[in-house]
Scaffold this active site. Structure first.
Site, PDB file in Angstrom:
ATOM      1  N   GLY A 207       0.834  -1.209   0.000  1.00 24.81           N
ATOM      2  CA  GLY A 207       0.000   0.000   0.000  1.00 24.81           C
ATOM      3  C   GLY A 207       0.863   1.251   0.000  1.00 24.81           C
ATOM      4  O   GLY A 207       1.843   1.328   0.740  1.00 24.81           O
TER       5      GLY A 207
ATOM      6  N   ALA B 179      15.163  11.464  -0.661  1.00 31.25           N
ATOM      7  CA  ALA B 179      16.320  11.472   0.241  1.00 31.25           C
ATOM      8  C   ALA B 179      17.318  10.384  -0.153  1.00 31.25           C
ATOM      9  O   ALA B 179      18.534  10.604  -0.150  1.00 31.25           O
ATOM     10  CB  ALA B 179      15.847  11.253   1.674  1.00 31.25           C
TER      11      ALA B 179
ATOM     12  N   GLY C 161       5.772  -2.284   3.690  1.00 36.16           N
ATOM     13  CA  GLY C 161       5.336  -2.771   4.998  1.00 36.16           C
ATOM     14  C   GLY C 161       5.718  -4.221   5.227  1.00 36.16           C
ATOM     15  O   GLY C 161       6.636  -4.755   4.570  1.00 36.16           O
TER      16      GLY C 161
ATOM     17  N   ASP D 274      -0.496   1.567   8.377  1.00 42.78           N
ATOM     18  CA  ASP D 274      -0.934   0.705   9.481  1.00 42.78           C
ATOM     19  C   ASP D 274       0.001   0.801  10.686  1.00 42.78           C
ATOM     20  O   ASP D 274      -0.397   0.496  11.818  1.00 42.78           O
ATOM     21  CB  ASP D 274      -0.992  -0.762   9.029  1.00 42.78           C
ATOM     22  CG  ASP D 274      -1.922  -0.973   7.850  1.00 42.78           C
ATOM     23  OD1 ASP D 274      -2.765  -0.100   7.610  1.00 42.78           O
ATOM     24  OD2 ASP D 274      -1.798  -2.010   7.176  1.00 42.78           O
TER      25      ASP D 274
ATOM     26  N   ALA E 137     -12.435  10.506  21.157  1.00 43.04           N
ATOM     27  CA  ALA E 137     -13.496   9.505  20.947  1.00 43.04           C
ATOM     28  C   ALA E 137     -13.931   8.877  22.270  1.00 43.04           C
ATOM     29  O   ALA E 137     -13.163   8.847  23.232  1.00 43.04           O
ATOM     30  CB  ALA E 137     -12.983   8.417  20.003  1.00 43.04           C
TER      31      ALA E 137
ATOM     32  N   SER F 231     -23.044  13.731  22.243  1.00 52.02           N
ATOM     33  CA  SER F 231     -22.667  12.891  21.092  1.00 52.02           C
ATOM     34  C   SER F 231     -21.730  11.798  21.586  1.00 52.02           C
ATOM     35  O   SER F 231     -21.183  11.895  22.685  1.00 52.02           O
ATOM     36  CB  SER F 231     -21.924  13.729  20.035  1.00 52.02           C
ATOM     37  OG  SER F 231     -20.734  14.255  20.588  1.00 52.02           O
TER      38      SER F 231
ATOM     39  N   ARG G 261     -25.096   6.536  13.114  1.00 50.62           N
ATOM     40  CA  ARG G 261     -24.646   6.549  11.718  1.00 50.62           C
ATOM     41  C   ARG G 261     -23.252   5.928  11.640  1.00 50.62           C
ATOM     42  O   ARG G 261     -22.517   5.925  12.624  1.00 50.62           O
ATOM     43  CB  ARG G 261     -24.556   7.989  11.187  1.00 50.62           C
ATOM     44  CG  ARG G 261     -25.893   8.729  11.108  1.00 50.62           C
ATOM     45  CD  ARG G 261     -26.768   8.194   9.990  1.00 50.62           C
ATOM     46  NE  ARG G 261     -27.982   8.975   9.825  1.00 50.62           N
ATOM     47  CZ  ARG G 261     -29.108   8.814  10.498  1.00 50.62           C
ATOM     48  NH1 ARG G 261     -29.185   7.872  11.432  1.00 50.62           N
ATOM     49  NH2 ARG G 261     -30.170   9.572  10.275  1.00 50.62           N
TER      50      ARG G 261
HETATM   51  O1  F6P Z   1      -1.745  -1.791   4.453  1.00 53.04           O
HETATM   52  C1  F6P Z   1      -2.298  -0.543   4.162  1.00 53.04           C
HETATM   53  C2  F6P Z   1      -3.766  -0.654   3.920  1.00 53.04           C
HETATM   54  O2  F6P Z   1      -4.257   0.643   3.621  1.00 53.04           O
HETATM   55  C3  F6P Z   1      -4.586  -1.308   5.033  1.00 53.04           C
HETATM   56  O3  F6P Z   1      -4.856  -0.422   6.091  1.00 53.04           O
HETATM   57  C4  F6P Z   1      -5.814  -1.736   4.269  1.00 53.04           C
HETATM   58  O4  F6P Z   1      -6.453  -2.799   4.923  1.00 53.04           O
HETATM   59  C5  F6P Z   1      -5.238  -2.175   2.955  1.00 53.04           C
HETATM   60  O5  F6P Z   1      -4.017  -1.473   2.795  1.00 53.04           O
HETATM   61  C6  F6P Z   1      -6.106  -1.907   1.772  1.00 53.04           C
HETATM   62  O6  F6P Z   1      -5.501  -2.479   0.683  1.00 53.04           O
HETATM   63  P1  F6P Z   1      -5.859  -2.141  -0.826  1.00 53.04           P
HETATM   64  O7  F6P Z   1      -5.328  -0.771  -1.121  1.00 53.04           O
HETATM   65  O8  F6P Z   1      -5.175  -3.198  -1.585  1.00 53.04           O
HETATM   66  O9  F6P Z   1      -7.347  -2.166  -0.916  1.00 53.04           O
END
Ligand code: F6P
Length: 323
Positions: free
Chosen positions: A11, A22, A102, A129, A188, A217, A247
């Protein structure tokens, strides 16, 4: 060492471009030529690379996404795919490769190093993540967490106006880092994270108590875990215990885009420099990261096999402040 390659895989994460920039500048300052491998492991297997000179990385520090593009390539989980990648590294004449990604990226890199006698590989943690062992923060986490906080702030306005309960779902796959930190920063009321069992009955009771003592809320930050969209089900289950209008908002890929924050630009820059310096020092099979403010090199195998724990103190702080 004369020529290195750089790729981004998995991702995309804001700050990856700062890291590429860099690494390229550090390499050029040390008389190394740089090949930008396109589309992660897909491009590595295909030896798809472009030269990266100063012009190629100019004016990129503020850009989200990755200028090299990325992919999740299942071929890399086959030995045949990895041997093709090893052959491509040789064909491209690379004396080292910087891999920004990652846990999946580092899993693939560990397998590659075990299968073939490749050029040295050095990893840089880039994942919203934040679930990579060997670094306190991954590139992209801060930007994604700030995106989630902004969303909570916006939702709070409308939640308060209608005296509503909201479920706000954030990414993070099997880790609750994004949910925990954005939950604290957004004030939250409740947190649902994969590291913990959740009791819908107790959570509903606490939410009800909040309204009883005068809250206008409530926002439950939900980590997507293995099932993106899980918040709709949680909302339905809470509804069985609580007669409250609610919601659901699923942030999804919104969190992955946008210009990187200062923290992600600085982290990306620091780790990009560190990765190339690690290669120049003769390191291999490791990931550069920052732990407690100090630069660290962690064996690639540990980065995805060891579980990075949530910060217990931050979890405790959330509980105190959410009451
Ligand atoms: O690992 C990064 C991430 O954004 C996760 O948080 C999410 O579950 C996943 O990638 C989504 O993956 P994709 O972009 O393949 O839908």
């Amino acid at each position: 060492m004369k020529r290195i390659g750089i790729l981004t895989s998995g991702g995309d994460a804001p700050g990856m471009n700062a890291c590429i920039r860099a690494a390229v500048r550090t390499a050029l300052a040390n008389n190394l030529a740089v090949a930008g491998i396109r589309r992660g492991y897909t491009g590595l297997i295909a030896a798809d690379a472009v030269p990266l000179d100063r012009a190629a990385i100019r004016n990129t520090i503020h850009l989200g996404g990755t200028i090299l593009e990325t992919s999740r390539n299942p071929d890399f989980y086959t030995k045949e795919g990895r041997l093709r990648a090893a052959a491509a590294i040789e064909r491209m004449g690379l004396d080292g490769v910087v891999l920004i990604g990652g846990d999946g990226t580092f899993h693939g890199a560990s397998l590659l190093a075990a299968d073939a006698d490749t050029a040295p590989l050095v990893g840089v943690p880039g994942s919203i993540d934040n679930d990579v062992y060997g670094t306190d923060y991954c590139i992209g986490f801060d930007t994604a967490a700030n995106c989630a906080v902004e969303a909570i702030d916006r939702i709070r306005d409308t939640a308060r106006s209608h005296e509503r309960l909201f479920f706000l779902e954030v990414m993070g796959r099997t880790a609750g880092f994004l949910a925990l930190e954005s939950g604290i920063a957004g004030g939250a009321e409740e947190l649902v994270i994969p590291e913990e069992e959740v009791s819908i009955a107790r959570m509903s009771e606490r939410i009800q108590n909040g309204f009883t003592i005068g809250k206008k809320s409530a926002i439950v930050v939900v980590a997507e875990a293995e099932t993106p969209g899980i918040s709709f089900q949680i909302a339905r289950e809470v509804r069985e215990h609580l007669d409250l209008d609610s919601r659901v908002v699923v942030l999804g890929h919104l969190q992955r885009g946008g210009p990187p924050t200062l923290r992600d630009r600085v982290l990306g820059s620091a780790l990009g420099v560190a990765a190339v310096e690690a290669l120049l020092e003769g390191r291999s099979g490791c990931m550069v990261g920052e732990v407690g403010g100090a630069l660290m090199c962690t064996p690639l195998g540990e980065t995805w096999q060891k579980k990075k724990p949530l910060n217990e103190n931050l979890r405790r702080i959330f509980t105190i402040l959410s009451e």
